[in-house]
Scaffold this motif. Sequence first.
Motif, PDB file in Angstrom:
ATOM      1  N   UNK A 191      48.884 -14.462  -2.039  1.00 33.83           N
ATOM      2  CA  UNK A 191      47.284 -14.795  -1.810  1.00 33.83           C
ATOM      3  C   UNK A 191      46.659 -13.545  -1.316  1.00 33.83           C
ATOM      4  N   UNK A 192      47.397 -12.388  -0.701  1.00 35.83           N
ATOM      5  CA  UNK A 192      46.691 -11.457  -0.238  1.00 35.83           C
ATOM      6  C   UNK A 192      46.131 -10.168  -1.174  1.00 35.83           C
ATOM      7  N   UNK A 193      46.853 -10.386  -2.051  1.00 38.03           N
ATOM      8  CA  UNK A 193      46.509  -9.330  -3.402  1.00 38.03           C
ATOM      9  C   UNK A 193      45.204  -9.638  -4.095  1.00 38.03           C
ATOM     10  N   UNK A 194      44.619  -8.569  -4.877  1.00 36.35           N
ATOM     11  CA  UNK A 194      43.626  -8.949  -6.045  1.00 36.35           C
ATOM     12  C   UNK A 194      44.682  -8.569  -7.223  1.00 36.35           C
ATOM     13  N   UNK A 195      44.746  -9.680  -7.934  1.00 30.26           N
ATOM     14  CA  UNK A 195      45.980  -9.784  -9.002  1.00 30.26           C
ATOM     15  C   UNK A 195      45.473  -8.531 -10.161  1.00 30.26           C
ATOM     16  N   UNK A 196      44.208  -8.173 -10.238  1.00 34.17           N
ATOM     17  CA  UNK A 196      44.030  -7.361 -11.416  1.00 34.17           C
ATOM     18  C   UNK A 196      44.140  -6.020 -10.940  1.00 34.17           C
ATOM     19  N   UNK A 197      44.224  -5.576  -9.771  1.00 32.83           N
ATOM     20  CA  UNK A 197      44.457  -4.428  -9.315  1.00 32.83           C
ATOM     21  C   UNK A 197      46.067  -4.076  -8.882  1.00 32.83           C
ATOM     22  N   UNK A 198      46.747  -5.055  -9.252  1.00 32.51           N
ATOM     23  CA  UNK A 198      48.062  -4.865  -9.089  1.00 32.51           C
ATOM     24  C   UNK A 198      49.192  -4.334 -10.023  1.00 32.51           C
TER      25      UNK A 198
END
Length: 384
Positions: free
Chosen positions: A19-26
Amino acid sequence: MDLTLYLKPTNFSKFKPTPWIQSKFSLGSILEKNQAKLSLDKAQIVLLGVEEDRNAVVTGSAKAPNIIRQHLFNLNRISPRFKILDLGNIKTGKTPNDTYFALRDVCSYLLEIGKTVVILGGSQDLTFGITKAFEATPFNLVNIDPKLDYKKGVKSINSETYLNFIHEKQPCLYAQTILGYQNYFIDSLELDYCYEQDIDVKRLGEIRYEMAHIEPYLRDTDILSFDINAIRQLEAPAQYFGSPNGLYAEEACQIGHYAGMADQLKIAGFFNLIPHLDTNELSSKLMAQVVWHFLEGFYFKKVEQPTPESEDFNEFLLEIDDIDLPLAFYQSHQTGRWWMKIADEENQYERMIACTEEDYKMAAQHEIPDRWWKNIRKLNRLTK
């Protein structure tokens, strides 16, 4: 070569973002896109899992590759232009030996087309399979390990004896270094063996005192074999060794970064993580971060090769009484890194080796650095 015969592609739908990540920047996001759009010939570096632990002293590490991926994919993508490709996992053979040969074949092909390879293990005896990809080429090996995985006279391979097979069956091994060993785990006779074989060994305390001094060993290596047992158990519980002492997490990540920056490193393997022994997946998260630092170092590295004609380096020639020719040192204007030049007895073969400023200062005081002597012996042995 048809890699589909050897590999199972990564199923990205199995890896859920936290939940804590921004998926598009992973990193997982860019890897998933690259799986669909990036061809192997355009990739700069590839990830490869090996679910093999049947020759491990303690089994369980076969489950590690995908668990490491889960946490690696949640980390920052490093750069949207990073051409990194996840090829999936090698299909496990009927026997561990079959897996070694599959690993050899895949690594040989990837090296042939100029790719750097990151291997998520699996047990550390897979290092033997990796070295088989260098059967016709001299190579350097660096082990991050609390002990020497060599047992005199032992003829069966496992995660504690694989060096027997590398030393006996891989004649192209030019140099080996063991970083982070702990003296109470190594007998004096084992250290004597290392000295006889010109194996460089650096104690945990030595590398902790000056981490920057291990960078030249990594800069010159072709293969990195990283054993999670080199990290103290408090920070990496998913290990069978279980020592209260070892590398700190930050030091392990620093080693990963140095290795990623290494000019000639071709394959980096991360081994012996046993997920069922983990606490809150702490070890998997740490190993993912070590791998991430390796990838970051790789992306930003500056490949340099000093020559007497280059204007990008300072050249220093030092006359020493015991040596016929002057010792030649080179320092990069851009990175400040150092090299020294060595040649064989007939002065027919030259080799540029990474060194430290301290090696230069020692030579300036008319003392021949140990690094020079050891590499001269190795070069003479290789050319005879």
